[in-house]
Design an enzyme around this catalytic site. Sequence first.
Site, mmCIF file in Angstrom:
data_model
loop_
_atom_site.group_PDB
_atom_site.id
_atom_site.type_symbol
_atom_site.label_atom_id
_atom_site.label_comp_id
_atom_site.label_asym_id
_atom_site.label_seq_id
_atom_site.Cartn_x
_atom_site.Cartn_y
_atom_site.Cartn_z
ATOM 1 N N LYS A 13 -1.013 3.055 6.573
ATOM 2 C CA LYS A 13 -2.212 3.822 6.195
ATOM 3 C C LYS A 13 -3.463 2.967 6.339
ATOM 4 O O LYS A 13 -4.486 3.436 6.810
ATOM 5 C CB LYS A 13 -2.122 4.321 4.742
ATOM 6 C CG LYS A 13 -0.955 5.223 4.446
ATOM 7 C CD LYS A 13 -1.005 5.764 3.022
ATOM 8 C CE LYS A 13 -0.840 4.715 1.933
ATOM 9 N NZ LYS A 13 0.485 4.050 1.904
ATOM 10 N N ARG A 85 -2.086 9.620 -5.393
ATOM 11 C CA ARG A 85 -0.737 9.077 -5.325
ATOM 12 C C ARG A 85 0.213 9.825 -6.260
ATOM 13 O O ARG A 85 1.375 9.446 -6.385
ATOM 14 C CB ARG A 85 -0.768 7.612 -5.721
ATOM 15 C CG ARG A 85 -0.446 6.670 -4.565
ATOM 16 C CD ARG A 85 -0.710 5.281 -5.052
ATOM 17 N NE ARG A 85 -0.039 4.254 -4.339
ATOM 18 C CZ ARG A 85 -0.631 3.445 -3.455
ATOM 19 N NH1 ARG A 85 -1.882 3.630 -3.119
ATOM 20 N NH2 ARG A 85 0.043 2.468 -2.919
ATOM 21 N N ARG A 124 4.001 -8.927 5.868
ATOM 22 C CA ARG A 124 2.559 -8.679 5.975
ATOM 23 C C ARG A 124 1.724 -9.873 5.495
ATOM 24 O O ARG A 124 2.012 -10.479 4.465
ATOM 25 C CB ARG A 124 2.253 -7.451 5.111
ATOM 26 C CG ARG A 124 0.835 -7.025 5.113
ATOM 27 C CD ARG A 124 0.730 -5.571 4.801
ATOM 28 N NE ARG A 124 0.909 -5.289 3.376
ATOM 29 C CZ ARG A 124 0.670 -4.071 2.856
ATOM 30 N NH1 ARG A 124 0.311 -3.077 3.629
ATOM 31 N NH2 ARG A 124 0.830 -3.873 1.571
ATOM 32 N N ARG A 157 0.203 -10.672 -0.155
ATOM 33 C CA ARG A 157 -0.143 -9.996 -1.405
ATOM 34 C C ARG A 157 0.952 -10.237 -2.430
ATOM 35 O O ARG A 157 2.128 -10.192 -2.113
ATOM 36 C CB ARG A 157 -0.284 -8.486 -1.140
ATOM 37 C CG ARG A 157 -1.696 -8.058 -0.867
ATOM 38 C CD ARG A 157 -1.772 -6.656 -0.358
ATOM 39 N NE ARG A 157 -1.133 -5.668 -1.235
ATOM 40 C CZ ARG A 157 -1.191 -4.352 -1.034
ATOM 41 N NH1 ARG A 157 -1.870 -3.873 -0.004
ATOM 42 N NH2 ARG A 157 -0.578 -3.512 -1.847
ATOM 43 N N ARG A 168 7.859 -0.657 -5.854
ATOM 44 C CA ARG A 168 6.776 0.162 -5.279
ATOM 45 C C ARG A 168 7.359 1.342 -4.515
ATOM 46 O O ARG A 168 6.816 2.446 -4.551
ATOM 47 C CB ARG A 168 5.885 -0.692 -4.367
ATOM 48 C CG ARG A 168 5.032 -1.680 -5.148
ATOM 49 C CD ARG A 168 4.390 -2.703 -4.242
ATOM 50 N NE ARG A 168 3.442 -2.109 -3.308
ATOM 51 C CZ ARG A 168 3.116 -2.667 -2.139
ATOM 52 N NH1 ARG A 168 3.667 -3.801 -1.755
ATOM 53 N NH2 ARG A 168 2.241 -2.093 -1.371
HETATM 54 P P1 AMP Z 1 -2.029 -0.263 -1.893
HETATM 55 O O1 AMP Z 1 -2.962 -1.305 -1.380
HETATM 56 O O2 AMP Z 1 -2.408 1.115 -1.471
HETATM 57 O O3 AMP Z 1 -0.578 -0.588 -1.590
HETATM 58 O O4 AMP Z 1 -2.173 -0.292 -3.494
HETATM 59 C C1 AMP Z 1 -1.875 -1.444 -4.240
HETATM 60 C C2 AMP Z 1 -1.681 -1.107 -5.708
HETATM 61 O O5 AMP Z 1 -2.889 -0.558 -6.237
HETATM 62 C C3 AMP Z 1 -0.614 -0.078 -6.016
HETATM 63 O O6 AMP Z 1 0.682 -0.609 -6.056
HETATM 64 C C4 AMP Z 1 -1.089 0.419 -7.389
HETATM 65 O O7 AMP Z 1 -0.802 -0.531 -8.390
HETATM 66 C C5 AMP Z 1 -2.593 0.443 -7.202
HETATM 67 N N1 AMP Z 1 -3.061 1.749 -6.684
HETATM 68 C C6 AMP Z 1 -3.540 2.010 -5.434
HETATM 69 N N2 AMP Z 1 -3.862 3.311 -5.313
HETATM 70 C C7 AMP Z 1 -3.587 3.892 -6.497
HETATM 71 C C8 AMP Z 1 -3.697 5.214 -7.017
HETATM 72 N N3 AMP Z 1 -4.144 6.241 -6.274
HETATM 73 N N4 AMP Z 1 -3.302 5.436 -8.295
HETATM 74 C C9 AMP Z 1 -2.858 4.439 -9.061
HETATM 75 N N5 AMP Z 1 -2.712 3.179 -8.647
HETATM 76 C C10 AMP Z 1 -3.081 2.893 -7.380
#
Ligand code: AMP
Length: 214
Positions: A13, A85, A124, A157, A168
């Site tokens: 994404k 999400r 990554r 990360r 996750r």
């Molecule tokens: P990502 O970079 O999209 O993988 O997001 C990293 C982390 O940010 C996730 O594992 C969640 O802890 C938090 N996060 C990102 N987007 C959301 C969301 N829409 N709602 C809640 N937590 C989020």
Amino acid sequence: MNLLLFGPPGVGKGTQGQRLARELGVAHLAMGDLLREAVRQGTEAGKKAKAYMEAGELVPDELVVRMIEDKIRNVSGFLLDGFPRNVPQAEALDAMLDRLGLRLDAIIFMDASEETLLQRLSGRLICRACGFGFHRHYSPPKISGVCDHCGGELYQREDDREEVIAGRLRVYREQTTPLLSYYSKRPVFGKVDANGAPDEVYEKLLEVVKQADG
Ligand code: AMP
């Protein structure tokens, strides 16, 4: 145009969203990036979000909804990546868009096999300075640990460590997959198989955007 990309962690994404947003001239609103920036700056929201993120859990809805509304209000045209999400966030988004007189022009679900997701996430590497993404095996930097684009330091990360990844993916299955039935009946919904190479996936995404828009 206002677009929404959703799908499992590691599906691409971020990579695809960044490119697509640039091509369409809209803002790339990546929830994870916004949260990581808030954590880095030590804002109140960042302080609240930090522990959830490190554990691979979702940050409370109220916090992310507020952050995204702030952004949506201040851009003209956006691509949402990583928000919503779960179903309550999707409902909050619908209500917010109604209030602002906006609509989604394309809602795209990207999917890939669990094997692909695990391989992508565990390899990554991200640039601390410009955020560009690399992969240890599939798209390594020219010099180990150094960003090809800006010379910044590459890092893994916290939540891309193997012990967090499984959690996750579980959170995704339990909380995010219900978005499929929430969105799939809408005329602007489309689906993209994201198992392929980045350019191949990008072409498919463009096709779906054109169809949704036409
Ligand atoms: P990502 O970079 O999209 O993988 O997001 C990293 C982390 O940010 C996730 O594992 C969640 O802890 C938090 N996060 C990102 N987007 C959301 C969301 N829409 N709602 C809640 N937590 C989020």
